[in-house]
Design an enzyme around this catalytic site. Sequence first.
Site, PDB file in Angstrom:
ATOM      1  N   GLY A  24      52.380 -10.807 -67.385  1.00  0.00           N
ATOM      2  CA  GLY A  24      51.343  -9.825 -67.650  1.00  0.00           C
ATOM      3  C   GLY A  24      50.332 -10.422 -68.603  1.00  0.00           C
ATOM      4  O   GLY A  24      50.645 -11.339 -69.368  1.00  0.00           O
ATOM      5  N   GLN A  62      43.611 -10.664 -74.735  1.00  0.00           N
ATOM      6  CA  GLN A  62      44.325 -11.922 -74.956  1.00  0.00           C
ATOM      7  C   GLN A  62      43.473 -13.136 -74.580  1.00  0.00           C
ATOM      8  O   GLN A  62      43.805 -14.252 -74.948  1.00  0.00           O
ATOM      9  CB  GLN A  62      45.638 -11.941 -74.186  1.00  0.00           C
ATOM     10  CG  GLN A  62      46.654 -10.961 -74.748  1.00  0.00           C
ATOM     11  CD  GLN A  62      47.953 -11.053 -74.000  1.00  0.00           C
ATOM     12  OE1 GLN A  62      48.150 -10.359 -73.004  1.00  0.00           O
ATOM     13  NE2 GLN A  62      48.832 -11.919 -74.464  1.00  0.00           N
ATOM     14  N   CYS A 102      55.433 -13.029 -75.682  1.00  0.00           N
ATOM     15  CA  CYS A 102      54.020 -12.734 -75.487  1.00  0.00           C
ATOM     16  C   CYS A 102      53.270 -14.050 -75.358  1.00  0.00           C
ATOM     17  O   CYS A 102      53.544 -15.000 -76.096  1.00  0.00           O
ATOM     18  CB  CYS A 102      53.494 -11.943 -76.686  1.00  0.00           C
ATOM     19  SG  CYS A 102      51.754 -11.510 -76.588  1.00  0.00           S
ATOM     20  N   LEU A 103      52.319 -14.098 -74.427  1.00  0.00           N
ATOM     21  CA  LEU A 103      51.527 -15.319 -74.252  1.00  0.00           C
ATOM     22  C   LEU A 103      50.664 -15.618 -75.472  1.00  0.00           C
ATOM     23  O   LEU A 103      50.237 -16.752 -75.651  1.00  0.00           O
ATOM     24  CB  LEU A 103      50.666 -15.208 -72.994  1.00  0.00           C
ATOM     25  CG  LEU A 103      51.443 -15.097 -71.689  1.00  0.00           C
ATOM     26  CD1 LEU A 103      50.494 -14.895 -70.511  1.00  0.00           C
ATOM     27  CD2 LEU A 103      52.325 -16.318 -71.472  1.00  0.00           C
ATOM     28  N   HIS A 115      54.126  -3.082 -72.913  1.00  0.00           N
ATOM     29  CA  HIS A 115      53.626  -4.225 -73.684  1.00  0.00           C
ATOM     30  C   HIS A 115      52.124  -4.420 -73.457  1.00  0.00           C
ATOM     31  O   HIS A 115      51.352  -4.564 -74.414  1.00  0.00           O
ATOM     32  CB  HIS A 115      54.412  -5.479 -73.258  1.00  0.00           C
ATOM     33  CG  HIS A 115      53.998  -6.738 -73.933  1.00  0.00           C
ATOM     34  ND1 HIS A 115      54.754  -7.322 -74.925  1.00  0.00           N
ATOM     35  CD2 HIS A 115      52.929  -7.548 -73.751  1.00  0.00           C
ATOM     36  CE1 HIS A 115      54.155  -8.437 -75.323  1.00  0.00           C
ATOM     37  NE2 HIS A 115      53.038  -8.604 -74.622  1.00  0.00           N
ATOM     38  N   GLU A 116      51.702  -4.417 -72.186  1.00  0.00           N
ATOM     39  CA  GLU A 116      50.285  -4.660 -71.881  1.00  0.00           C
ATOM     40  C   GLU A 116      49.409  -3.492 -72.338  1.00  0.00           C
ATOM     41  O   GLU A 116      48.298  -3.701 -72.839  1.00  0.00           O
ATOM     42  CB  GLU A 116      50.082  -4.943 -70.393  1.00  0.00           C
ATOM     43  CG  GLU A 116      50.822  -6.169 -69.877  1.00  0.00           C
ATOM     44  CD  GLU A 116      50.579  -7.446 -70.686  1.00  0.00           C
ATOM     45  OE1 GLU A 116      49.482  -7.608 -71.265  1.00  0.00           O
ATOM     46  OE2 GLU A 116      51.492  -8.280 -70.736  1.00  0.00           O
ATOM     47  N   HIS A 165      48.815  -3.865 -75.975  1.00  0.00           N
ATOM     48  CA  HIS A 165      47.774  -4.849 -76.278  1.00  0.00           C
ATOM     49  C   HIS A 165      46.399  -4.198 -76.319  1.00  0.00           C
ATOM     50  O   HIS A 165      45.602  -4.451 -77.221  1.00  0.00           O
ATOM     51  CB  HIS A 165      47.746  -5.969 -75.231  1.00  0.00           C
ATOM     52  CG  HIS A 165      48.574  -7.146 -75.579  1.00  0.00           C
ATOM     53  ND1 HIS A 165      48.422  -7.866 -76.747  1.00  0.00           N
ATOM     54  CD2 HIS A 165      49.572  -7.760 -74.899  1.00  0.00           C
ATOM     55  CE1 HIS A 165      49.288  -8.865 -76.775  1.00  0.00           C
ATOM     56  NE2 HIS A 165      50.004  -8.817 -75.666  1.00  0.00           N
TER      57      HIS A 165
END
Length: 190
Positions: free
Chosen positions: A56, A61, A104-105, A146-147, A150
């Site tokens: 995701g 991000q 997380c990226l 999670h997304e 963000h």
Amino acid sequence: MRHSAIPGSSGLVRPMRLLGDPVLHAPCEEITAFDGALAQLVEDLFATMYAAQGVGLAANQVGLPLRVFVYDCPDDEDRRHLGHVVNPRLVETGGVSVRGPEGCLSLPGLEAGTRRFDRAVVEGFDRTGEPVRVEGTGFFARCLQHETDHLDGTVYTDRLTGLRRVRALRAARRARWAGPAPVSQDRDPS
């Protein structure tokens, strides 16, 4: 030659923003134009997510404070969920609350046990402005929460408490990718 029907195949890989970058810690703006620029952003998000080997990715991000995210994520039964949501709202959570490993990226190589609901429902729009409703369970429910977090300016480390939070932030400060300014801006409870 790339095939245009494959998500991300016409997208550009954008630089990833890392923990501490202010764009990750502020709520994102609603999208009002469902146009070619939005379609290209969705393509870029897919390309960037795949290049980083994620499941995701939210627009902030990659430095754009806009309410859109993409996903290509399995659930606990290994069913693949692929798509994107513009202006998502987390409208329902339920089931049991499970603490599971979350990464997380924007915090490459790190993860921590984070509590999430086992079921989540997100409503929003696709890139053409058509309404969408996405329901997920297990790992996919974790991804949806999670997304959406963000886009509200929340990173998963913000959901951690006590020793888990202290350890995660310490690991982030010590990570090879951490620069002195961005990570030091993050709130450390110690």
